[in-house]
Design a protein around this motif. Structure first.
Motif, PDB file in Angstrom:
ATOM      1  N   ALA A 120       0.828  -1.204   0.000  1.00  0.00           N
ATOM      2  CA  ALA A 120       0.000   0.000   0.000  1.00  0.00           C
ATOM      3  C   ALA A 120       0.868   1.261   0.000  1.00  0.00           C
ATOM      4  N   PHE A 154       2.611   1.311  -3.765  1.00  0.00           N
ATOM      5  CA  PHE A 154       1.721   1.464  -4.907  1.00  0.00           C
ATOM      6  C   PHE A 154       0.508   2.345  -4.624  1.00  0.00           C
ATOM      7  N   GLY A 155       0.441   2.917  -3.449  1.00  0.00           N
ATOM      8  CA  GLY A 155      -0.679   3.793  -3.116  1.00  0.00           C
ATOM      9  C   GLY A 155      -1.943   2.987  -2.905  1.00  0.00           C
ATOM     10  N   SER A 156      -3.033   3.465  -3.465  1.00  0.00           N
ATOM     11  CA  SER A 156      -4.352   2.828  -3.385  1.00  0.00           C
ATOM     12  C   SER A 156      -4.838   2.645  -1.953  1.00  0.00           C
ATOM     13  N   GLY A 157      -4.404   3.491  -1.063  1.00  0.00           N
ATOM     14  CA  GLY A 157      -4.897   3.419   0.315  1.00  0.00           C
ATOM     15  C   GLY A 157      -4.323   2.239   1.063  1.00  0.00           C
ATOM     16  N   LYS A 198      -4.593  -1.120   2.660  1.00  0.00           N
ATOM     17  CA  LYS A 198      -5.460  -2.299   2.595  1.00  0.00           C
ATOM     18  C   LYS A 198      -5.936  -2.712   3.983  1.00  0.00           C
TER      19      LYS A 198
END
Length: 172
Positions: free
Chosen positions: A139, A142-145, A147
């Protein structure tokens, strides 16, 4: 050594040379037979027969001798998850202090629940923290909050338990 000894040793040398020559002659005869014999190679099948075989060759699976066998599925959990009751509590502790070791988390669990979590459970907790750290790092990179925050209540399966487990998943 006397004359009788010299004559005896010469006779034994001649006999050994004779045996070698007869052995060599036998090897030459075998080699000549192999060279004279047909090679045993068959003519390749006609092109039509070869192409017809290709239509169904894939159904038999991999036929090359160098091919590796298909990987077997990992077996599912055999025992119930020992940390199922405190999974959300452990996850909260991890999110608050991700640098803590599994030993520190186990000591904390043992102090809050005496007699329930023996030292032998350390490896199970280490595996769980490894998965959480991997997800956390993914997370971050790669970002995307996060998990772990976004799916805190969603049940997840252990990567080795892709088929599902009879006693529930390792993460809750």
């Amino acid at each position: 050594m006397g004359p009788a000894g010299v004559a005896g040793s010469q006779a034994s040398r001649r006999a050994a040379q004779g045996r070698r020559r007869s052995g060599q002659a036998a090897l030459v005869a075998i080699a000549e037979k192999v060279a004279a014999a047909p090679s045993g190679k068959e003519d390749p099948p006609p092109l039509d027969a070869f192409l017809a075989g290709l239509r169904t060759a894939w159904q038999g699976g991999e036929v090359r001798p160098t091919a590796l066998p298909k990987a077997k599925q990992k077996r599912a959990r055999r025992r119930p998850d020992p940390f199922a009751a405190v999974d959300s509590q452990l996850r909260d502790w991890f999110l608050a202090e991700p640098w803590r070791t599994s030993r520190e988390f186990l000591d904390r669990l043992q102090s809050e629940h005496p007699g329930r979590y023996p030292d032998g459970q350390i490896r199970t907790l280490q595996q769980r923290l490894k998965i959480w750290r991997m997800e956390h790092a993914h997370a971050l990179v790669f970002g995307s909050g996060n998990k772990l925050d976004a799916h805190a209540d969603a049940p997840r399966e252990h990567p080795r338990e892709a088929t599902g487990a009879a006693h529930g998943s390792i993460l809750g």
